[in-house]
Design a protein around this motif. Structure first.
Motif, PDB file in Angstrom:
ATOM      1  N   ASP A  27       0.844  -1.197   0.000  1.00 63.30           N
ATOM      2  CA  ASP A  27       0.000   0.000   0.000  1.00 63.30           C
ATOM      3  C   ASP A  27       0.883   1.252   0.000  1.00 63.30           C
ATOM      4  N   ASP A  28       0.906   1.962  -1.110  1.00 63.43           N
ATOM      5  CA  ASP A  28       1.765   3.149  -1.219  1.00 63.43           C
ATOM      6  C   ASP A  28       1.346   4.270  -0.273  1.00 63.43           C
ATOM      7  N   ALA A  29       0.118   4.210   0.219  1.00 59.85           N
ATOM      8  CA  ALA A  29      -0.344   5.251   1.140  1.00 59.85           C
ATOM      9  C   ALA A  29       0.231   5.068   2.536  1.00 59.85           C
ATOM     10  N   ILE A  30       0.727   3.865   2.844  1.00 63.02           N
ATOM     11  CA  ILE A  30       1.311   3.588   4.154  1.00 63.02           C
ATOM     12  C   ILE A  30       2.799   3.892   4.098  1.00 63.02           C
ATOM     13  N   ARG A  31       3.245   4.765   4.985  1.00 65.00           N
ATOM     14  CA  ARG A  31       4.650   5.181   4.976  1.00 65.00           C
ATOM     15  C   ARG A  31       5.410   4.773   6.230  1.00 65.00           C
ATOM     16  N   ALA A  32       4.708   4.245   7.235  1.00 61.20           N
ATOM     17  CA  ALA A  32       5.369   3.743   8.442  1.00 61.20           C
ATOM     18  C   ALA A  32       4.428   2.764   9.125  1.00 61.20           C
ATOM     19  N   VAL A  33       5.010   1.839   9.888  1.00 59.52           N
ATOM     20  CA  VAL A  33       4.239   0.813  10.589  1.00 59.52           C
ATOM     21  C   VAL A  33       4.616   0.839  12.064  1.00 59.52           C
ATOM     22  N   VAL A  34       3.602   0.873  12.926  1.00 59.81           N
ATOM     23  CA  VAL A  34       3.801   0.768  14.369  1.00 59.81           C
ATOM     24  C   VAL A  34       3.311  -0.605  14.814  1.00 59.81           C
ATOM     25  N   ILE A  35       4.143  -1.324  15.575  1.00 61.73           N
ATOM     26  CA  ILE A  35       3.768  -2.620  16.135  1.00 61.73           C
ATOM     27  C   ILE A  35       3.666  -2.456  17.647  1.00 61.73           C
ATOM     28  N   ALA A  36       2.541  -2.886  18.206  1.00 63.90           N
ATOM     29  CA  ALA A  36       2.283  -2.678  19.630  1.00 63.90           C
ATOM     30  C   ALA A  36       1.698  -3.937  20.253  1.00 63.90           C
ATOM     31  N   GLY A  37       1.693  -3.957  21.575  1.00 64.19           N
ATOM     32  CA  GLY A  37       1.044  -5.024  22.321  1.00 64.19           C
ATOM     33  C   GLY A  37       0.059  -4.426  23.307  1.00 64.19           C
ATOM     34  N   SER A  38      -0.012  -5.002  24.487  1.00 58.84           N
ATOM     35  CA  SER A  38      -0.904  -4.490  25.520  1.00 58.84           C
ATOM     36  C   SER A  38      -0.090  -3.790  26.597  1.00 58.84           C
ATOM     37  N   GLU A  39      -0.771  -3.279  27.600  1.00 59.59           N
ATOM     38  CA  GLU A  39      -0.071  -2.615  28.696  1.00 59.59           C
ATOM     39  C   GLU A  39       0.767  -3.611  29.491  1.00 59.59           C
ATOM     40  N   ALA A  85       8.443  -0.048  17.094  1.00 57.39           N
ATOM     41  CA  ALA A  85       7.866  -0.875  18.150  1.00 57.39           C
ATOM     42  C   ALA A  85       7.483   0.014  19.326  1.00 57.39           C
ATOM     43  N   ALA A  86       6.231  -0.096  19.779  1.00 59.14           N
ATOM     44  CA  ALA A  86       5.772   0.587  20.989  1.00 59.14           C
ATOM     45  C   ALA A  86       5.701  -0.470  22.083  1.00 59.14           C
ATOM     46  N   VAL A  87       6.698  -0.497  22.960  1.00 57.38           N
ATOM     47  CA  VAL A  87       6.866  -1.598  23.905  1.00 57.38           C
ATOM     48  C   VAL A  87       6.467  -1.180  25.311  1.00 57.38           C
ATOM     49  N   ARG A  88       5.416  -1.830  25.809  1.00 59.10           N
ATOM     50  CA  ARG A  88       5.040  -1.725  27.215  1.00 59.10           C
ATOM     51  C   ARG A  88       5.028  -3.130  27.811  1.00 59.10           C
ATOM     52  N   GLY A  89       5.330  -3.244  29.072  1.00 58.57           N
ATOM     53  CA  GLY A  89       5.290  -4.549  29.714  1.00 58.57           C
ATOM     54  C   GLY A  89       6.403  -5.462  29.221  1.00 58.57           C
ATOM     55  N   LEU A  90       6.096  -6.753  29.160  1.00 59.18           N
ATOM     56  CA  LEU A  90       7.109  -7.759  28.842  1.00 59.18           C
ATOM     57  C   LEU A  90       7.433  -7.794  27.356  1.00 59.18           C
ATOM     58  N   GLU A 119      12.857 -10.159  20.305  1.00 65.29           N
ATOM     59  CA  GLU A 119      13.364 -10.246  18.932  1.00 65.29           C
ATOM     60  C   GLU A 119      12.489  -9.462  17.967  1.00 65.29           C
ATOM     61  N   LEU A 120      11.184  -9.448  18.208  1.00 62.87           N
ATOM     62  CA  LEU A 120      10.274  -8.656  17.382  1.00 62.87           C
ATOM     63  C   LEU A 120      10.613  -7.174  17.509  1.00 62.87           C
ATOM     64  N   ALA A 121      10.863  -6.715  18.728  1.00 65.00           N
ATOM     65  CA  ALA A 121      11.262  -5.318  18.928  1.00 65.00           C
ATOM     66  C   ALA A 121      12.604  -5.032  18.262  1.00 65.00           C
ATOM     67  N   LEU A 122      13.545  -5.953  18.404  1.00 64.71           N
ATOM     68  CA  LEU A 122      14.874  -5.766  17.807  1.00 64.71           C
ATOM     69  C   LEU A 122      14.816  -5.687  16.291  1.00 64.71           C
ATOM     70  N   ALA A 123      13.833  -6.374  15.684  1.00 66.34           N
ATOM     71  CA  ALA A 123      13.700  -6.357  14.226  1.00 66.34           C
ATOM     72  C   ALA A 123      13.131  -5.042  13.715  1.00 66.34           C
ATOM     73  N   CYS A 124      12.599  -4.219  14.620  1.00 69.33           N
ATOM     74  CA  CYS A 124      12.073  -2.913  14.219  1.00 69.33           C
ATOM     75  C   CYS A 124      13.209  -1.896  14.148  1.00 69.33           C
ATOM     76  N   ASP A 125      12.952  -0.795  13.458  1.00 73.85           N
ATOM     77  CA  ASP A 125      13.977   0.233  13.264  1.00 73.85           C
ATOM     78  C   ASP A 125      14.085   1.170  14.451  1.00 73.85           C
TER      79      ASP A 125
END
Length: 259
Positions: free
Chosen positions: A46-58, A101-106, A113-119
């Motif tokens: 999708d050319d309209a998407i220019r960045a991706v945020v990956i998140a979990g829960s609190e 990566a928006a990392v809260r909690g564990l 590794e998922l967080a490390l794979a993010c920029d």
């Protein structure tokens, strides 16, 4: 139908993918990793998407691999392109667009590794990062032994890898694993603000800057400099370069098209 394990939301030019297995602390199972891989590929197209945020829960960004699913993993999975976790982590490793990566909690095991794979990693102040696989007679298999060294340096990374002991968000930020340290309540807001700031830049320039920076981790200096030079010159043939220069000279905001 089962509930989706990855929730998708789109705000302007940002895709937000939220892990959605709260009872399992967002542990990675086959379904979640397939859905995340598919969501990432969809956003990439999708050319309209220019960045991706990956998140979990609190409580948990991601507590690692779902241990109940490990019994089905066999040695021959090493040759399977769809073996446990490989599809998602392969996509993350070669992803064109910025990953935040928006990392809260564990953030343990595969979650770390998922967080490390993010920029970029935005850590809430109560986040904890760890790679405890050695306690199970295993080792990190989603890039942890490689990316942790690059992020933190050998000494700090080896302590985490060999003891399995977690570190706090404050320690992660001081060591270079996290890009920013914020209050938990501000974590998503800050990740989205960074994504929005990135989205204002030329998308081709952002993608090629990421491509060049990745070369610094994967190539020697001479090859990395050659990659940088190639990407630098490629941008001179784009409409976005002309628009960026014209906007600067005309003292206006640029309108990039990704061409």
């Amino acid at each position: 139908m089962s509930e989706p394990t990855v929730l998708k939301e789109f705000r302007d030019a940002t895709a937000i993918f939220t892990l959605n297995r709260p009872k399992a602390l967002n542990a990675l199972n086959d379904q979640l990793m397939r859905e995340m891989a598919a969501a990432l590929q969809e956003a990439d197209r999708d050319d309209a998407i220019r960045a991706v945020v990956i998140a979990g829960s609190e409580r948990a960004f991601c507590a690692g691999a779902d241990i109940t699913g490990l019994d089905g993993v066999a040695v021959n999975d090493v040759l399977d392109p769809n073996g446990f976790g490989r599809g998602m982590f392969d996509i993350l490793g070669g992803y064109r667009k910025p990953l935040i990566a928006a990392v809260r909690g564990l953030a343990f095991g595969g979650g770390c590794e998922l967080a490390l794979a993010c920029d970029i990693v935005v850590a809430g102040d109560n986040a904890r990062f760890g790679v405890p696989e050695v306690a199970l007679g295993l080792l990190p298999g989603g890039g942890g032994t490689q990316r942790l060294i690059h992020a933190m340096g050998k000494q700090k990374a080896m302590k985490m890898l060999l003891t399995g002991d977690p570190i706090t968000a404050q320690e992660a930020y001081a060591a270079g694993l996290a890009s920013e340290l914020v209050a938990d309540a501000e974590c998503m807001e800050r990740a989205l603000a960074i994504a929005t700031r990135i989205a204002r830049n030329g998308p081709l320039a952002v993608q090629l800057a990421k491509d060049s920076a990745r070369a610094a981790l994967e190539m020697g200096l001479t090859q990395g400099l050659a990659m940088e030079r190639r990407n630098f010159m490629l941008l001179f043939g784009t409409a976005d370069k002309q628009e960026g220069v014209s906007a600067f000279l005309e003292k206006r905001k640029p309108s990039f098209t990704g061409k």
